[in-house]
Design a protein around this motif. Structure first.
Motif, PDB file in Angstrom:
ATOM      1  N   MET A  16       1.030  -1.345   0.656  1.00 35.34           N
ATOM      2  CA  MET A  16      -0.025   0.470   0.344  1.00 35.34           C
ATOM      3  C   MET A  16       1.207   1.079  -0.203  1.00 35.34           C
ATOM      4  O   MET A  16       0.789   2.037  -0.016  1.00 35.34           O
ATOM      5  CB  MET A  16      -0.691   0.017   1.411  1.00 35.34           C
ATOM      6  CG  MET A  16      -2.141  -1.164   1.356  1.00 35.34           C
ATOM      7  SD  MET A  16      -3.130  -0.739  -0.185  1.00 35.34           S
ATOM      8  CE  MET A  16      -5.041  -0.370   0.572  1.00 35.34           C
ATOM      9  N   ALA A  17       2.339   1.143   0.126  1.00 33.36           N
ATOM     10  CA  ALA A  17       2.672   2.191   0.354  1.00 33.36           C
ATOM     11  C   ALA A  17       3.076   3.334  -0.815  1.00 33.36           C
ATOM     12  O   ALA A  17       2.791   4.527  -1.179  1.00 33.36           O
ATOM     13  CB  ALA A  17       4.046   2.040   0.763  1.00 33.36           C
ATOM     14  N   PRO A  18       3.196   1.908  -2.194  1.00 33.72           N
ATOM     15  CA  PRO A  18       3.249   2.650  -3.581  1.00 33.72           C
ATOM     16  C   PRO A  18       1.860   3.690  -3.487  1.00 33.72           C
ATOM     17  O   PRO A  18       1.723   4.801  -4.318  1.00 33.72           O
ATOM     18  CB  PRO A  18       3.364   2.071  -4.464  1.00 33.72           C
ATOM     19  CG  PRO A  18       3.717   0.585  -3.694  1.00 33.72           C
ATOM     20  CD  PRO A  18       3.487   0.671  -2.256  1.00 33.72           C
ATOM     21  N   VAL A  19       0.731   3.395  -3.181  1.00 37.60           N
ATOM     22  CA  VAL A  19      -1.077   3.784  -3.324  1.00 37.60           C
ATOM     23  C   VAL A  19      -1.049   4.857  -2.837  1.00 37.60           C
ATOM     24  O   VAL A  19      -1.389   6.238  -2.595  1.00 37.60           O
ATOM     25  CB  VAL A  19      -1.812   2.459  -3.010  1.00 37.60           C
ATOM     26  CG1 VAL A  19      -3.101   3.360  -2.641  1.00 37.60           C
ATOM     27  CG2 VAL A  19      -1.653   1.550  -3.821  1.00 37.60           C
ATOM     28  N   LEU A  20      -0.340   4.883  -1.341  1.00 41.12           N
ATOM     29  CA  LEU A  20       0.217   5.921  -0.382  1.00 41.12           C
ATOM     30  C   LEU A  20       0.560   7.653  -1.397  1.00 41.12           C
ATOM     31  O   LEU A  20       0.434   8.325  -1.363  1.00 41.12           O
ATOM     32  CB  LEU A  20       0.728   6.181   0.562  1.00 41.12           C
ATOM     33  CG  LEU A  20      -0.491   4.888   1.971  1.00 41.12           C
ATOM     34  CD1 LEU A  20       0.214   4.531   3.017  1.00 41.12           C
ATOM     35  CD2 LEU A  20      -1.306   6.038   2.217  1.00 41.12           C
ATOM     36  N   ARG A  21       1.503   7.364  -1.517  1.00 43.18           N
ATOM     37  CA  ARG A  21       2.697   8.240  -2.277  1.00 43.18           C
ATOM     38  C   ARG A  21       2.229   8.555  -3.616  1.00 43.18           C
ATOM     39  O   ARG A  21       1.940   9.597  -3.590  1.00 43.18           O
ATOM     40  CB  ARG A  21       4.233   7.202  -2.546  1.00 43.18           C
ATOM     41  CG  ARG A  21       4.732   6.940  -1.658  1.00 43.18           C
ATOM     42  CD  ARG A  21       7.123   7.092  -1.576  1.00 43.18           C
ATOM     43  NE  ARG A  21       6.949   5.430  -2.890  1.00 43.18           N
ATOM     44  CZ  ARG A  21       6.531   4.393  -1.975  1.00 43.18           C
ATOM     45  NH1 ARG A  21       7.232   4.384  -0.905  1.00 43.18           N
ATOM     46  NH2 ARG A  21       6.498   3.425  -2.975  1.00 43.18           N
ATOM     47  N   THR A  22       1.583   7.529  -4.148  1.00 40.05           N
ATOM     48  CA  THR A  22       0.651   8.368  -5.554  1.00 40.05           C
ATOM     49  C   THR A  22      -0.753   9.221  -5.194  1.00 40.05           C
ATOM     50  O   THR A  22      -0.761  10.629  -5.869  1.00 40.05           O
ATOM     51  CB  THR A  22       0.696   6.939  -6.430  1.00 40.05           C
ATOM     52  OG1 THR A  22       1.358   6.236  -6.896  1.00 40.05           O
ATOM     53  CG2 THR A  22      -0.912   7.625  -7.683  1.00 40.05           C
ATOM     54  N   LEU A  23      -0.882   8.504  -3.950  1.00 44.20           N
ATOM     55  CA  LEU A  23      -2.360   9.288  -3.697  1.00 44.20           C
ATOM     56  C   LEU A  23      -2.019  10.613  -2.969  1.00 44.20           C
ATOM     57  O   LEU A  23      -1.969  11.835  -3.833  1.00 44.20           O
ATOM     58  CB  LEU A  23      -3.326   8.670  -3.309  1.00 44.20           C
ATOM     59  CG  LEU A  23      -3.933   7.509  -3.403  1.00 44.20           C
ATOM     60  CD1 LEU A  23      -4.960   7.006  -2.631  1.00 44.20           C
ATOM     61  CD2 LEU A  23      -4.705   7.618  -5.072  1.00 44.20           C
ATOM     62  N   ARG A  24      -1.026  11.047  -2.384  1.00 44.28           N
ATOM     63  CA  ARG A  24      -0.497  11.734  -1.901  1.00 44.28           C
ATOM     64  C   ARG A  24      -0.168  13.017  -2.997  1.00 44.28           C
ATOM     65  O   ARG A  24      -0.138  14.097  -2.783  1.00 44.28           O
ATOM     66  CB  ARG A  24       0.488  11.895  -1.015  1.00 44.28           C
ATOM     67  CG  ARG A  24       0.077  11.096   0.001  1.00 44.28           C
ATOM     68  CD  ARG A  24       1.113  11.072   1.439  1.00 44.28           C
ATOM     69  NE  ARG A  24       0.476  10.230   2.629  1.00 44.28           N
ATOM     70  CZ  ARG A  24       1.344   9.214   2.801  1.00 44.28           C
ATOM     71  NH1 ARG A  24       2.233   8.895   2.418  1.00 44.28           N
ATOM     72  NH2 ARG A  24       0.688   8.371   4.036  1.00 44.28           N
ATOM     73  N   SER A  25       0.398  12.512  -4.203  1.00 45.49           N
ATOM     74  CA  SER A  25       1.123  13.019  -4.654  1.00 45.49           C
ATOM     75  C   SER A  25       0.465  13.861  -5.589  1.00 45.49           C
ATOM     76  O   SER A  25       0.255  14.917  -6.683  1.00 45.49           O
ATOM     77  CB  SER A  25       1.641  12.379  -6.174  1.00 45.49           C
ATOM     78  OG  SER A  25       1.177  12.054  -6.850  1.00 45.49           O
TER      79      SER A  25
END
Length: 369
Positions: A16-25
């Motif tokens: 889920m970490a890359p999902v978090l980074r993508t959504l935050r961007s």
């Protein structure tokens, strides 16, 4: 869109970490990072490394808890958090107790659910247990079934899941793997790990092991460990590295069976970056992990899966992943065959069926569609 992203175990956090980074961007999203605390000790070292930036920790972990305690407490606490923060959507991952409790809590609160890694199936409710039931129960209540492969999509369609809810995205573990591999290589981490593990490279072959599945607890798991001990005894050209799970049902027999061998390293769980490094330099991985099955084709590292079933048949189709169960003789024979052919395996051209590293962006796109 105010989007809560829920995770509770180490594999969930990694995926889920890359999902978090993508959504935050993306300025169209307001992100709430929620940890259930299901694997709290294993998660803490990952928080900074993976940029999880946890906003809410529900602290579900209890010593000696059973599944009914975990799930019932999870539904209650996740529901409270949803009522307090009022997200427009909740993303859950895979097949854990956290994912099931979170999906049900969101459903009860009228909040749309996005199921990342939807559609994996073994068609055997007892293997893996309870994961197979968890993921099957989430699918019908999900607004977005975010499937890693077309085969997973077809599994969902066979269960009469509405096609309009399904998007094939690839698997976010490849996003995470490629991101971490680049991070290790572009920093001084690789030099640190090369220095720390220099003794491993003195052996001709490195065998990396993980083991934690509930359905293997007891005699089945002990049989796997006894085979590893035999491998250590009869193949002095090998060194076995085993980051042990914290669960005593997996840890205690490992220490009893393999604890006195010079070419076996029984160690504590590793940071993800270090584990990625070891996967990359290993000649063989023996595991019951789902994520490792998905990552290995990208690293061209052969894997023997110590399970009777797998919900990841695409990995088997690559030829670099083999399902061996817990039969000692099969594990022994396949291990030797792979180690003896390790140089030719490394030269093979293998395409990873789980994606190209852009699954998280496809998930963001699906939420906005």
């Amino acid at each position: 869109m105010k989007t809560a992203v829920l995770f509770g175990t180490r594999p969930e956090a990694i995926k889920m970490a890359p999902v978090l980074r993508t959504l935050r961007s993306n300025p169209d999203f307001e992100v709430l990072s929620v940890s259930s605390g299901q694997h709290d000790e294993l998660l803490k070292p990952l928080e900074g490394l993976l940029e999880l930036d946890v906003d809410v920790n529900l602290g579900l972990m209890r010593h000696g808890q059973n599944l009914s305690d975990l799930v019932s407490r999870g539904i209650s606490r996740i529901s409270d958090a949803l009522q307090e923060h009022k997200p427009d959507a909740l993303l859950v991952h895979g097949d854990t107790s956290t994912a099931f409790a979170g999906a049900l809590a969101a459903f009860y609160n009228g909040i749309p659910v996005g199921h990342v890694e939807a559609g994996l199936r073994t068609w055997n409710m007892k293997s893996p247990w309870p994961e197979e039931s968890n993921r099957r129960l989430i699918a019908p209540i999900a607004t977005w079934n975010l499937s890693p492969t077309n085969a997973c999509r077809n599994n969902l369609l066979s269960e009469n899941i509405d096609d309009s809810t399904i998007t094939v995205t690839g698997n976010t573990v490849i996003d995470s793997l490629l991101w971490m591999d680049q991070k290790v290589k572009s920093t001084d981490l690789v030099e640190q790990y090369e220095e720390k593990h220099a003794d491993l490279l003195e052996h001709r072959h490195l065998v990396l092991v993980t083991s934690h599945r509930r359905e293997n607890f007891g005699s089945r798991m002990r049989g796997v460990y006894e085979t590893l001990a035999r491998l250590a005894d009869e193949r002095p050209d090998c060194i076995i590295v085993f980051p042990m799970h914290l669960n005593p049902n997996a840890r205690k027999p490992a220490l009893e069976v393999m604890g006195d061998r010079k070419n076996v390293r029984l160690i504590e769980p590793l940071e993800y970056s270090e584990f990625v490094y070891l996967m990359g330099i290993s000649d063989l991985i023996i595991t019951d992990s789902g994520g490792v099955q998905e990552e290995a084709p990208s690293l061209k590292t052969p894997v023997l899966v110590t399970r009777d079933t797998t919900e990841r048949p695409e990995a088997l189709d690559t030829g670099i992943v083999k399902l061996v169960g817990t039969d000692p003789e099969k594990i022994w024979a396949e291990s030797n065959a792979i180690l003896d052919a390790s140089e030719s395996i490394a030269e093979q051209n293998i395409n990873n069926p789980y994606g190209d590293g852009h699954a998280s962006q496809r998930i963001a796109d699906a939420l906005q569609a």
